[in-house]
Design an enzyme around this catalytic site. Structure first.
Site, short mmCIF file in Angstrom:
data_model
loop_
_atom_site.label_atom_id
_atom_site.label_comp_id
_atom_site.label_asym_id
_atom_site.label_seq_id
_atom_site.Cartn_x
_atom_site.Cartn_y
_atom_site.Cartn_z
N SER A 1 0.98 -1.12 0.11
CA SER A 1 -0.01 0.02 0.20
C SER A 1 0.69 1.29 -0.04
CB SER A 1 -0.88 0.11 1.43
OG SER A 1 -1.48 1.24 1.43
N ASP B 1 -4.63 3.62 -2.18
CA ASP B 1 -5.88 3.96 -1.38
C ASP B 1 -6.14 5.33 -1.34
OD1 ASP B 1 -6.04 1.86 0.42
OD2 ASP B 1 -3.90 2.04 1.29
N MET C 1 -12.27 4.39 -1.20
CA MET C 1 -12.83 4.71 -0.08
C MET C 1 -13.54 6.07 -0.16
SD MET C 1 -9.76 3.52 2.49
CE MET C 1 -8.52 3.40 1.31
N GLY D 1 1.14 -1.79 4.09
CA GLY D 1 1.61 -0.44 4.02
C GLY D 1 2.61 -0.31 5.20
N SER D 2 2.41 0.05 6.22
CA SER D 2 3.51 0.02 7.34
C SER D 2 4.56 -0.86 7.30
CB SER D 2 2.89 0.38 8.68
OG SER D 2 1.81 0.91 8.86
N HIS E 1 -7.92 1.05 -4.36
CA HIS E 1 -9.20 0.79 -3.16
C HIS E 1 -9.96 2.14 -3.15
CE1 HIS E 1 -9.43 -0.10 1.48
NE2 HIS E 1 -10.82 -0.10 0.72
N MET F 1 -8.94 8.21 -0.60
CA MET F 1 -9.95 8.57 0.52
C MET F 1 -10.16 9.97 0.09
SD MET F 1 -7.40 7.62 3.60
CE MET F 1 -6.87 5.79 3.62
N GLY G 1 -9.30 4.56 6.71
CA GLY G 1 -8.96 5.67 7.00
C GLY G 1 -7.60 5.99 7.04
N PHE G 2 -6.91 5.16 7.41
CA PHE G 2 -5.36 5.48 8.05
C PHE G 2 -4.52 4.17 8.10
CE2 PHE G 2 -8.46 8.36 10.17
CZ PHE G 2 -7.83 9.72 9.75
N GLY G 3 -3.30 4.47 7.74
CA GLY G 3 -2.46 3.35 7.90
C GLY G 3 -1.96 3.17 9.24
N GLY G 4 -1.11 2.18 9.45
CA GLY G 4 -0.83 1.80 10.78
C GLY G 4 -1.43 1.41 11.76
N GLY H 1 -5.16 -4.14 6.10
CA GLY H 1 -5.24 -3.19 7.63
C GLY H 1 -4.35 -4.19 8.54
N GLY H 2 -3.11 -3.47 9.06
CA GLY H 2 -2.38 -4.24 9.97
C GLY H 2 -1.91 -5.51 9.60
N HIS I 1 -1.10 -1.36 -4.37
CA HIS I 1 -2.29 -0.99 -3.62
C HIS I 1 -2.41 0.58 -3.69
CE1 HIS I 1 -5.96 -2.08 -1.40
NE2 HIS I 1 -5.63 -0.90 -0.56
C1 DX5 Z 1 -6.66 1.52 5.38
C2 DX5 Z 1 -6.19 1.42 3.82
C3 DX5 Z 1 -4.73 0.32 3.99
C4 DX5 Z 1 -3.77 0.61 4.80
C5 DX5 Z 1 -2.79 -0.38 5.41
O1 DX5 Z 1 -7.42 2.64 5.24
O2 DX5 Z 1 -7.02 0.82 3.32
O3 DX5 Z 1 -4.71 -0.01 2.78
O4 DX5 Z 1 -2.78 1.66 4.06
O5 DX5 Z 1 -1.96 0.21 5.98
P1 DX5 Z 1 -1.39 -0.62 7.21
O6 DX5 Z 1 -0.62 -1.89 6.58
O7 DX5 Z 1 -0.34 0.25 7.46
O8 DX5 Z 1 -2.32 -1.08 8.07
ZN ZN Z 2 -6.62 -0.27 0.99
#
Ligand code: DX5
Ligand code: ZN
Length: 229
Positions: free
Chosen positions: A17, A43, A76, A204-205, A74, A45, A149-152, A183-184, A41
């Protein structure tokens, strides 16, 4: 624009991501992880469906020349139908819309009409029953393992019951639907998700937040492969 093939259905796919990468140098980020990853991927938003704003079609277009990988977008966003054509024109290969925004059948049809590979996403608290009626019309089911909405954020293990259920339904009906989690996802939770039945892992992270994203991607893939056996 020519689309990139997503590869064999049901095969293990690592999808980094770019939300977790340096937005000032996205081209370098996708090139860096390319040898150990399968999809990119993206994202998207809108600050409405989720409380955050990220990127849109112009960034997909700018990044397109730097990667031969399948662009897994993706969305959102609350109005996906308005933008599917713009994503396709920019170089998206697949677009995933959220079932929570409604008008799902129309969004799926619109994505198909644009020649996109079609995904449907569900939030952690959305029941499998909400996506089940659409399984025969999509190429990918994304079961969110965090609230988008957010990574990490931390992986929500309770979503694995839904992953098990989805995998069972997909296999029982012999559907060519990829099952993605997002996610995670790290080495440990990737293994958990693969054992539950997921075959596309978004991270992502756990990739771009590490000192060596390439090495991190390789480790993630190794952990996922080991869990397949
Ligand atoms: C969350 C995104 C994810 C996010 C994943 O809203 O859809 O794709 O970037 O990030 P990590 O892997 O850090 O949870
Ligand atoms: Zn995503």
């Amino acid at each position: 624009m020519e689309t990139v093939d997503a590869g064999p259905r049901g095969a293990l796919r690592i999808a980094p991501s770019i939300l977790a990468a340096d937005f000032g140098d996205l081209a370098a980020a996708v090139r860096q992880v390319d040898p150990e990853t399968d999809w990119v991927h993206v994202d998207v938003m809108d600050g409405h469906f989720v409380p955050n704003i990220s990127i849109g079609p112009p960034v997909v277009g700018s990044l397109r020349p730097y990667s031969q990988r399948f662009f897994d977008c993706h969305l959102m966003i609350t109005q996906p139908v308005r933008y599917l054509g713009a994503f396709k024109d920019a170089g998206a290969d697949g677009c995933t819309v959220h079932v929570e925004v409604g008008d799902t059948a129309a969004a799926i049809a619109e994505a198909r009409a644009h020649g996109l590979r079609v995904g449907l996403a569900a939030n952690p608290d959305t029941p499998f029953a909400a996506v089940a009626p659409h399984l025969g019309d999509i190429d990918l089911l994304l079961l969110m393992t965090v609230f988008p909405g957010f990574g990490g954020q931390s992986f929500m293990a309770e979503v694995m019951d839904k992953v098990v259920l989805a995998r069972r339904e997909i296999d029982a009906a012999h559907l060519a639907v990829d099952l993605e989690v997002d996610g995670g996802i790290d080495r440990s939770t990737a293994a958990t998700a693969v054992r539950a039945g997921a075959n596309v892992l978004v991270a992502g992270s756990a990739i771009f937040g590490r000192p060596s994203p390439l090495e991190a991607a390789r480790e993630l893939r190794d952990a996922a492969r080991a869990a397949q056996r």
